[in-house]
Design a protein around this motif. Structure first.
Motif, PDB file in Angstrom:
ATOM      1  N   ALA A 215      -2.361 -16.247   3.440  1.00  0.00           N
ATOM      2  CA  ALA A 215      -1.819 -16.553   2.148  1.00  0.00           C
ATOM      3  C   ALA A 215      -1.838 -15.343   1.108  1.00  0.00           C
ATOM      4  O   ALA A 215      -2.671 -14.253   1.375  1.00  0.00           O
ATOM      5  N   VAL A 216      -0.882 -15.230   0.051  1.00  0.00           N
ATOM      6  CA  VAL A 216      -0.585 -14.140  -0.813  1.00  0.00           C
ATOM      7  C   VAL A 216      -0.623 -14.678  -2.208  1.00  0.00           C
ATOM      8  O   VAL A 216      -0.062 -15.800  -2.312  1.00  0.00           O
ATOM      9  N   ALA A 217      -1.395 -13.909  -2.987  1.00  0.00           N
ATOM     10  CA  ALA A 217      -1.169 -14.317  -4.430  1.00  0.00           C
ATOM     11  C   ALA A 217      -1.406 -12.956  -5.096  1.00  0.00           C
ATOM     12  O   ALA A 217      -1.763 -11.966  -4.523  1.00  0.00           O
ATOM     13  N   ALA A 218      -1.238 -12.736  -6.384  1.00  0.00           N
ATOM     14  CA  ALA A 218      -1.376 -11.658  -7.305  1.00  0.00           C
ATOM     15  C   ALA A 218      -2.790 -11.178  -7.071  1.00  0.00           C
ATOM     16  O   ALA A 218      -3.840 -12.015  -6.993  1.00  0.00           O
ATOM     17  N   ALA A 219      -3.057 -10.086  -7.129  1.00  0.00           N
ATOM     18  CA  ALA A 219      -4.488  -9.499  -7.231  1.00  0.00           C
ATOM     19  C   ALA A 219      -5.116  -9.516  -8.625  1.00  0.00           C
ATOM     20  O   ALA A 219      -4.548  -9.348  -9.585  1.00  0.00           O
ATOM     21  N   PRO A 220      -6.128 -10.104  -8.872  1.00  0.00           N
ATOM     22  CA  PRO A 220      -6.878 -10.364 -10.150  1.00  0.00           C
ATOM     23  C   PRO A 220      -7.229  -9.287 -10.683  1.00  0.00           C
ATOM     24  O   PRO A 220      -7.232  -9.063 -11.987  1.00  0.00           O
ATOM     25  N   TRP A 221      -7.473  -7.994 -10.115  1.00  0.00           N
ATOM     26  CA  TRP A 221      -7.906  -6.814 -10.856  1.00  0.00           C
ATOM     27  C   TRP A 221      -6.590  -5.952 -11.065  1.00  0.00           C
ATOM     28  O   TRP A 221      -6.750  -5.072 -11.726  1.00  0.00           O
ATOM     29  N   ASN A 222      -5.548  -6.472 -10.331  1.00  0.00           N
ATOM     30  CA  ASN A 222      -4.102  -5.490 -10.913  1.00  0.00           C
ATOM     31  C   ASN A 222      -3.038  -6.651 -10.483  1.00  0.00           C
ATOM     32  O   ASN A 222      -2.580  -6.509  -9.365  1.00  0.00           O
ATOM     33  N   PRO A 223      -2.525  -7.400 -11.382  1.00  0.00           N
ATOM     34  CA  PRO A 223      -1.533  -8.448 -11.229  1.00  0.00           C
ATOM     35  C   PRO A 223      -0.265  -7.787 -10.705  1.00  0.00           C
ATOM     36  O   PRO A 223       0.582  -8.759 -10.119  1.00  0.00           O
ATOM     37  N   ARG A 226      -0.067  -7.411  -4.914  1.00  0.00           N
ATOM     38  CA  ARG A 226      -0.125  -8.584  -4.276  1.00  0.00           C
ATOM     39  C   ARG A 226      -1.542  -8.765  -3.370  1.00  0.00           C
ATOM     40  O   ARG A 226      -1.974  -7.634  -2.889  1.00  0.00           O
ATOM     41  N   LEU A 227      -2.053  -9.712  -3.271  1.00  0.00           N
ATOM     42  CA  LEU A 227      -3.450  -9.904  -2.446  1.00  0.00           C
ATOM     43  C   LEU A 227      -3.277 -10.666  -1.373  1.00  0.00           C
ATOM     44  O   LEU A 227      -2.718 -11.819  -1.381  1.00  0.00           O
ATOM     45  N   LEU A 228      -3.162 -10.298   0.055  1.00  0.00           N
ATOM     46  CA  LEU A 228      -3.007 -10.889   1.242  1.00  0.00           C
ATOM     47  C   LEU A 228      -4.184 -11.150   1.912  1.00  0.00           C
ATOM     48  O   LEU A 228      -5.152 -10.300   1.996  1.00  0.00           O
ATOM     49  N   ARG A 229      -4.567 -12.280   2.078  1.00  0.00           N
ATOM     50  CA  ARG A 229      -5.793 -12.951   2.683  1.00  0.00           C
ATOM     51  C   ARG A 229      -5.246 -13.343   4.278  1.00  0.00           C
ATOM     52  O   ARG A 229      -4.502 -14.227   4.595  1.00  0.00           O
ATOM     53  N   VAL A 230      -6.001 -12.649   5.244  1.00  0.00           N
ATOM     54  CA  VAL A 230      -5.994 -13.182   6.625  1.00  0.00           C
ATOM     55  C   VAL A 230      -7.335 -13.826   6.816  1.00  0.00           C
ATOM     56  O   VAL A 230      -8.560 -13.566   6.680  1.00  0.00           O
ATOM     57  N   ALA A 478     -10.396 -11.341   5.608  1.00  0.00           N
ATOM     58  CA  ALA A 478     -10.166 -10.208   5.413  1.00  0.00           C
ATOM     59  C   ALA A 478      -8.767  -9.961   4.399  1.00  0.00           C
ATOM     60  O   ALA A 478      -7.933 -10.922   4.027  1.00  0.00           O
ATOM     61  N   PHE A 479      -9.143  -9.139   3.365  1.00  0.00           N
ATOM     62  CA  PHE A 479      -7.921  -8.949   2.278  1.00  0.00           C
ATOM     63  C   PHE A 479      -7.335  -7.431   2.341  1.00  0.00           C
ATOM     64  O   PHE A 479      -7.871  -6.405   2.608  1.00  0.00           O
ATOM     65  N   TYR A 480      -5.899  -7.509   2.052  1.00  0.00           N
ATOM     66  CA  TYR A 480      -5.489  -6.278   1.674  1.00  0.00           C
ATOM     67  C   TYR A 480      -4.632  -6.538   0.301  1.00  0.00           C
ATOM     68  O   TYR A 480      -4.025  -7.503  -0.045  1.00  0.00           O
ATOM     69  N   GLU A 481      -4.880  -5.348  -0.216  1.00  0.00           N
ATOM     70  CA  GLU A 481      -4.340  -5.081  -1.476  1.00  0.00           C
ATOM     71  C   GLU A 481      -2.861  -4.656  -1.321  1.00  0.00           C
ATOM     72  O   GLU A 481      -2.794  -3.546  -0.583  1.00  0.00           O
ATOM     73  N   VAL A 482      -1.884  -5.273  -1.564  1.00  0.00           N
ATOM     74  CA  VAL A 482      -0.514  -4.757  -1.306  1.00  0.00           C
ATOM     75  C   VAL A 482       0.393  -4.310  -2.640  1.00  0.00           C
ATOM     76  O   VAL A 482       0.479  -5.008  -3.576  1.00  0.00           O
ATOM     77  N   VAL A 483       1.071  -3.079  -2.268  1.00  0.00           N
ATOM     78  CA  VAL A 483       1.901  -2.650  -3.334  1.00  0.00           C
ATOM     79  C   VAL A 483       3.334  -2.901  -3.002  1.00  0.00           C
ATOM     80  O   VAL A 483       3.834  -2.655  -2.104  1.00  0.00           O
ATOM     81  N   PRO A 484       3.843  -3.675  -4.091  1.00  0.00           N
ATOM     82  CA  PRO A 484       5.229  -4.273  -3.714  1.00  0.00           C
ATOM     83  C   PRO A 484       6.070  -3.056  -3.614  1.00  0.00           C
ATOM     84  O   PRO A 484       5.762  -2.120  -4.308  1.00  0.00           O
ATOM     85  N   ALA A 485       7.295  -3.167  -2.981  1.00  0.00           N
ATOM     86  CA  ALA A 485       8.450  -2.085  -2.729  1.00  0.00           C
ATOM     87  C   ALA A 485       8.892  -1.796  -3.853  1.00  0.00           C
ATOM     88  O   ALA A 485       8.876  -2.680  -4.910  1.00  0.00           O
ATOM     89  N   GLY A 486       9.186  -0.523  -4.101  1.00  0.00           N
ATOM     90  CA  GLY A 486       9.741  -0.061  -5.395  1.00  0.00           C
ATOM     91  C   GLY A 486       8.611   0.654  -6.150  1.00  0.00           C
ATOM     92  O   GLY A 486       9.011   1.274  -7.094  1.00  0.00           O
TER      93      GLY A 486
END
Length: 615
Positions: A215-223, A226-230, A478-486
């Motif tokens: 699942a993916v949603a905005a990261a609460p500490w950096n909207p 994106r925050l990817l949960r496995v 497991a969580f990944y904090e993801v930086v969107p493209a660009g």
């Protein structure tokens, strides 16, 4: 002498504290305002009456008197429906200084799903700072790890790591905070804190060993990120279908284990585990100190009286030869091996291997070799002020096992009773995760936690490379904090490549809308060849508030770990924000664990002014 007054203190593990305790203490004399004399005029601790200043503000009458010596007192949890007349007493921890006073002492009582605590303050002992658990006498040992950095997807599109089902970090952190001290950063392992909690992930269908969902949603500490949960949920196994178990309890009875939060708590936990065994199972008990010995030969699990008698006869004393004890335990396990069953050594210790075969590398090699032969290792850590957390984690990791820290009877029940199958029965081993990020959707990423589980990309398909295990019913997050493209990738410092241009995407990368693909490999418990699976992940653009309770609560716990570690990636996240997120994601919370987490965050806020106490 008047009773020591209890300051208003958040009660760990409780929103409505029904266990009302005030410790009265005196070196002599009697009376409600003081302390009654014990047998022979000895000092006594008692549960006292008027003047209680607890959260509930209720003032009970005198309840009971118990004799004490100068370093320990026994308190009993009363008045809570989760505790009853059979509740065992749990003595003060090693930092107690009862009878001669001492800075601040917290007493714990635990049974079932609850725990109650009370801080009693006094200033009567000038030597309190030298007692075990103080900064001067503390020999706790934790591995210091740098957080995983951000990686650019163009340079490193693959992230590979081994799963981890250990939970010790959460209870170690809790034990620090409940004593009013911030934990060392090395004690805060985000993945173990997140994985301590149960989640409502859907189980696998059919005969599959586990189910995987992302699942993916905005990261609460950096909207802007994106925050990817496995999320992984292991297959549950009914008690009637559980394989027979060949268990060897390996108990440290050295002098360092004599404190009430060590060997007595070990014994209480083993009694609980013994209640779960039956005629299918076999149990042996090995002890080690200056020498090791077989206290109970392999015995049917149905012979409960013999097992409990052996547990009750354990006494602490001497130095520690952990290596010799482990060798004997594995030998006993091999002699009583059950083909197709659960063959496991359960080590209970503070990890202080100070004589004999103490080289950590040799011990790790030993347990790794035995794991390949099919005998796995569970490690239970006990005690504070002398805990060798780093050594215990290494042993569990290489022993195809798990590592839990037991700080209360309630935690022992959680690990050894409520999660009995997950603790002992492996349903998949050498489980690896590899996430491939799509450069059309992601510019960069970082993995939260799992710092000592990171693997090289080539290790994913290498079946000789050891990885973690999943037990029956286990949840792994497991969580990944993801930086969107660009967007700019924090900390990225790689110059543009001269001979390879960005781009060259496959059709899946350009037009699928996929953020990433989650790939897994695992082996059957007795297998040698891994099986693969993969799951594409599409980011629907959900905000954080649109994520489910499990997602938001787990993110709050991860954020809590980031704040405790003073992570440079925490942004503006505060403990108050962590508490607010968690409070809004309690869900059903059947065991009350999420509600208790709110109190733990409050303790961290109180300890925040003492950051200089970190080691």
């Amino acid at each position: 002498m008047t009773a020591i007054r209890a300051p208003r203190t958040p009660v760990a593990g409780s929103l409505a504290a029904h266990a009302l305790i005030l410790l009265g203490l005196a070196l002599g004399g009697t009376g409600r305002e003081g302390a009654e004399a014990g047998p022979g005029g000895a000092p006594a601790a008692f549960l006292a009456g008027p003047g209680v200043d607890l959260e509930d503000g209720i003032e009970p009458d005198v309840l009971e008197t118990k004799p004490i010596d100068e370093a320990e007192a026994i308190v009993e949890c009363l008045g809570d429906p989760r505790f009853n007349a059979d509740s065992p007493f749990l003595e003060a921890g090693p930092d107690a200084s009862i009878g001669v006073g001492g800075g601040a002492t917290r007493f714990f009582c635990g049974r079932g799903g609850g725990q109650r605590s009370l801080t009693v303050s006094a200033d009567l002992d000038p030597l309190a700072s030298l007692r075990p658990g103080s900064a001067e006498g503390n020999t706790d040992s934790f591995d210091a790890r740098e957080e995983n950095p951000f990686h650019g997807v163009e340079e490193a599109p693959l992230s590979t790591f081994s799963i981890d089902v250990d939970t010790a970090s959460f209870t170690v952190v809790r034990s620090f905070l409940e004593r009013g001290t911030l934990p060392p950063r090395g004690a805060v392992r985000i993945e173990e804190m997140v994985n301590w909690f149960p989640y409502g992930y859907a189980p696998p269908a059919g005969a599959e060993p586990f189910a995987v969902r992302a699942a993916v949603a905005a990261a609460p500490w950096n909207p802007a990120h994106r925050l990817l949960r496995v999320a992984i949920r292991g297959r549950s196994v009914a008690e009637a279908e559980r394989p027979p178990a060949n268990l060897v309890f390996l108990v440290d009875v050295s002098g360092s284990m004599e404190d009430p939060d060590r060997l007595p708590l070990v014994q209480a936990g083993l009694r609980l585990l013994a209640e779960r065994l039956d005629a299918r199972d076999r149990v042996a008990l090995v002890v080690y100190a200056g020498a090791s010995g077989l206290v109970l030969p392999s015995t049917p699990g149905s012979a409960r009286a013999a097992i409990l008698d052996a547990v009750d006869r354990l006494q602490a004393g001497g130095s520690t030869n952990g290596g010799a004890g482990i060798v004997l335990a594995y030998r006993v396990a091999a002699e009583n091996r059950i083909a197709g069953g659960i063959n496991r050594v359960i080590l209970a210790t503070d990890g202080d291997f100070n004589v004999g075969v103490t080289n950590r590398s040799d011990l790790v090699d030993l347990v790794a070799a035995k794991a390949k032969e099919g005998t796995f290792l569970t490690v239970l850590g006990f005690g504070r002020g002398n805990l060798k957390d780093d050594a215990l984690e290494s042993l569990a990791d290489r022993g195809n096992g798990n590592y839990a820290y037991i700080d209360s009877l309630a935690e022992a029940r959680k690990v050894l009773v409520e999660h009995f199958a997950g603790t002992l029965q492996v349903i998949a081993k050498d489980v690896k995760i590899q996430v491939e990020f799509n450069p059309a959707r992601a510019a960069g990423y970082r993995l939260l936690g799992y710092e000592n589980r990171v693997l090289a990309a080539r290790d994913f398909r290498d079946d000789a490379k050891d990885a973690g295990e999943i037990g029956a019913g286990h949840c792994v997050t497991a969580f990944y904090e993801v930086v969107p493209a660009g967007a700019a990738v924090p900390g990225a410092g790689v110059d543009p490549l001269r001979y390879r241009a960005t781009g060259g995407l496959t059709p899946e990368g350009e037009g699928s809308g996929e953020l990433a693909t989650v790939k897994l490999r695992w082996k059957e418990p007795d297998g040698e060849a891994s099986a693969p699976a993969e799951f594409p992940v599409v980011d629907g653009g959900a905000g954080f508030d649109g994520a489910d309770d499990d997602f938001r609560f787990a993110a709050a716990v991860a954020g809590f770990g980031m704040v405790l570690r003073e992570s440079p990636h925490a942004g503006g996240l505060t403990l108050a924000a962590v508490r607010e997120i968690a409070a809004g994601a309690l869900g059903e919370d059947a065991g009350g664990h999420r509600a208790a987490f709110l109190g733990l965050v409050g303790l961290a806020e109180k300890a925040g002014g003492r950051a200089g106490e970190r080691r």
